[in-house]
Design an enzyme around this catalytic site. Structure first.
Site, mmCIF file in Angstrom:
data_model
loop_
_atom_site.group_PDB
_atom_site.id
_atom_site.type_symbol
_atom_site.label_atom_id
_atom_site.label_comp_id
_atom_site.label_asym_id
_atom_site.label_seq_id
_atom_site.Cartn_x
_atom_site.Cartn_y
_atom_site.Cartn_z
ATOM 1 N N LYS A 67 67.705 71.223 28.574
ATOM 2 C CA LYS A 67 68.243 71.409 27.228
ATOM 3 C C LYS A 67 69.760 71.617 27.298
ATOM 4 C CE LYS A 67 64.212 73.903 25.323
ATOM 5 N NZ LYS A 67 63.872 73.009 24.194
ATOM 6 N N ARG B 122 52.978 71.297 24.748
ATOM 7 C CA ARG B 122 51.725 70.592 24.467
ATOM 8 C C ARG B 122 50.862 70.473 25.732
ATOM 9 N NH1 ARG B 122 55.073 65.606 22.288
ATOM 10 N NH2 ARG B 122 56.162 67.465 21.534
#
Length: 518
Positions: free
Chosen positions: A297, A371
């Site tokens: 990120k 996920r």
């Protein structure tokens, strides 16, 4: 709730004393509501005689009180008729602008006062009363729904996270009110207020865990904290360490966690009353810090990533609260914990992992890690045959783009979505029901595996839900994406502090409570 996280105990106890009264006796602080009307601000205090508030009503213009939401005004020695050291005037909002998602309640002293307006006003007031030892709240509480809202807002509003400040800080300045008294004459008032205390404690647990620094809260300590939380309750805890995860085929958790020095954990909580009418399973995302992994990120995007474990914290707190309330529903909680870090051992784009249950996933982006851990936990949860499974996660930035920072995205099976939306309306939490388009799943097709972990660029929130749906089989299921409202980076408002909010704690408790009554 003041909490100093310098210790290894990350969850503070909820210590405020809650009670009800039918009359206002001497108190340090008396909280009254002010409603904004076309004719100007009006004090709404049905529990008090009109003569007691007339003098104060006449002062509203001079005090600059408008009755707007989150407006709190302290008045010292307001009148001789009100036996309080200070009177706290808290805004109820406009008569023509009830809170979104919470329609006005029947039998209200003013039909335009919604439950959420009362909850917010009560929380705004108590948030400004740190260090006050005796608070009496005389907001409209002439129905069970109104009293519940006032009690929840007031108790939740007392939260303070002391954090890591040095011990030189004056603790008295951050102490919560030790006594909250609610003025009401309705039946079962004590029971409703006690329930609000349970809800407040669950909210505080969630906030405390989310606010704890990742240097202190990583998968191992997170799991231990949850185990300690339920130790003296009717909830059992099972911790799966990295060896147990490998034996159980939890490739998502192991893959995401393999780049960190702190190995992953899966915690199973189980509350199984003898008279259980149904079985609800909750699954929570517990990424204790999300750097993005090798798909790193930007630095600014990492600053709040200690909050990426909010879903797991919420599940732990909710299961404990359901047990404390003694609801006749079996509840299992699955807390999927990992730290997503880049290193020489970290998972790489194009790697293939085998999930619990045998499906293979091609990892295209290591920052789509939530996920993966959720999929493992969803498979484990559904293997036990629950009547419904609900997952909660700070899953996608797309949810924030679509819904902003105060609204939860709700996807999944129609009837389960409807149940959760009704529960959210009751508790005053904002959700938006969204479909999972048929084409969303197609974006996850892989040439080399059963599916890949990234889909189409647009509609990313629904796409992530489509990915998760592949791992629940035929079990009725719904998904809550709380990426926006889980962490408040702006100013405090109402009962919502800065940083961790505890969003959806009330809704999930209400969801189970409603099932217990059916």
């Amino acid at each position: 709730m003041a909490h100093n996280a310098a210790s290894t105990d990350f969850v503070a106890e909820f210590t405020a004393q809650l009670s009800t009264t039918s009359t206002v006796e001497h108190t340090d602080a008396l909280v009254l509501g002010v409603q904004s009307t076309n004719d100007g601000p009006v004090i709404v205090a049905p529990a008090l005689p009109e003569a007691a508030i007339n003098g104060l009503q006449d002062q509203l213009d001079a005090l600059g009180v408008k009755g707007k939401p989150d407006e709190v005004t302290r008045v010292a020695g307001a009148t001789t008729e009100l036996d309080a050291k200070i009177v706290v005037l808290t805004g109820l909002g406009s008569t023509d602008a009830p809170a979104q998602g919470t329609p006005p309640l029947d039998n209200s002293p003013a039909d335009t006062i919604s439950a959420e307006a009362l909850r917010r006003a009560a929380g705004a007031a108590t948030a400004k009363l740190a260090g006050t030892s005796d608070v009496t709240i005389a907001l409209p509480a002439d129905s069970a729904a109104h009293l519940t809202a006032v009690a929840e807002g007031a108790t939740v509003g007392t939260y303070v996270f002391a954090g890591y400040a040095s011990s030189d800080t004056d603790e008295d300045d951050t102490a919560e009110p030790t006594s909250l008294k609610f003025v009401t004459t309705i039946a079962d008032a004590d029971e409703l207020v006690a329930r609000a205390g349970v809800v407040a404690r669950a909210t505080f647990i969630t906030r405390d865990l989310v606010n704890t620094a990742p240097s202190h809260l990583f998968p191992g300590t997170f799991a231990e904290e949850i185990e300690a939380l339920v130790q003296d309750s009717n909830v059992s805890a099972t911790i799966y360490d990295e060896e147990a995860l490998a034996e159980g085929g939890f490739g998502g958790l192991l893959g995401v966690g393999q780049g960190s020095a702190n190995p992953p954990r899966l915690v199973k909580l189980e509350y199984a009353p003898a008279n259980a009418q149904s079985h609800v399973a909750f699954v929570g995302k517990g990424i204790t810090f999300d750097s993005g992994g090798i798909s790193l990120k930007p630095a600014g995007s990492m600053e709040t990533m200690k909050m990426d474990m909010t879903g797991a914290a919420t599940v732990g707190a909710v299961v404990q609260a359901v047990a404390e309330l003694g609801l006749n529903v079996k509840v299992t909680g699955w807390l999927a914990m990992a730290e997503n870090m880049p290193s020489g051992t970290g998972i790489k784009p194009s790697d293939i992992i085998t999930m619990r249950g045998g499906k293979t996933v091609e990892v295209m982006n290591t920052d789509a890690e939530g996920r993966l851990v959720m999929a493992d936990a969803l498979v484990a949860a559904t293997e036990e045959g629950p009547d419904v499974v609900v997952d909660i996660a700070t899953l996608t930035g797309a949810a924030m783009v679509a819904l902003g920072t105060r609204t939860t995205g709700l996807m999944g099976q129609d009837d389960i979505r409807a149940e959760l939306a009704t529960a959210a309306s009751t508790t005053g939490e904002l959700v938006v029901q969204l479909p999972i388009p048929e084409e969303a799943r197609a974006g996850f097709d892989s040439n080399v595996a059963d599916l890949k972990n990234t889909g189409e660029r647009f509609g990313g929130m629904q796409g992530a839900a489509a990915f998760l749906r592949d791992f629940v089989g035929e079990t009725p299921w719904a998904h809550l994406d709380i990426a926006g409202p889980a962490f408040n980076e702006s100013s405090p408002r109402g009962y919502t502090p800065k940083d961790a909010t505890g969003v959806m704690v009330r809704t999930l408790i209400e969801f189970v409570a409603t099932r217990a009554q059916s």
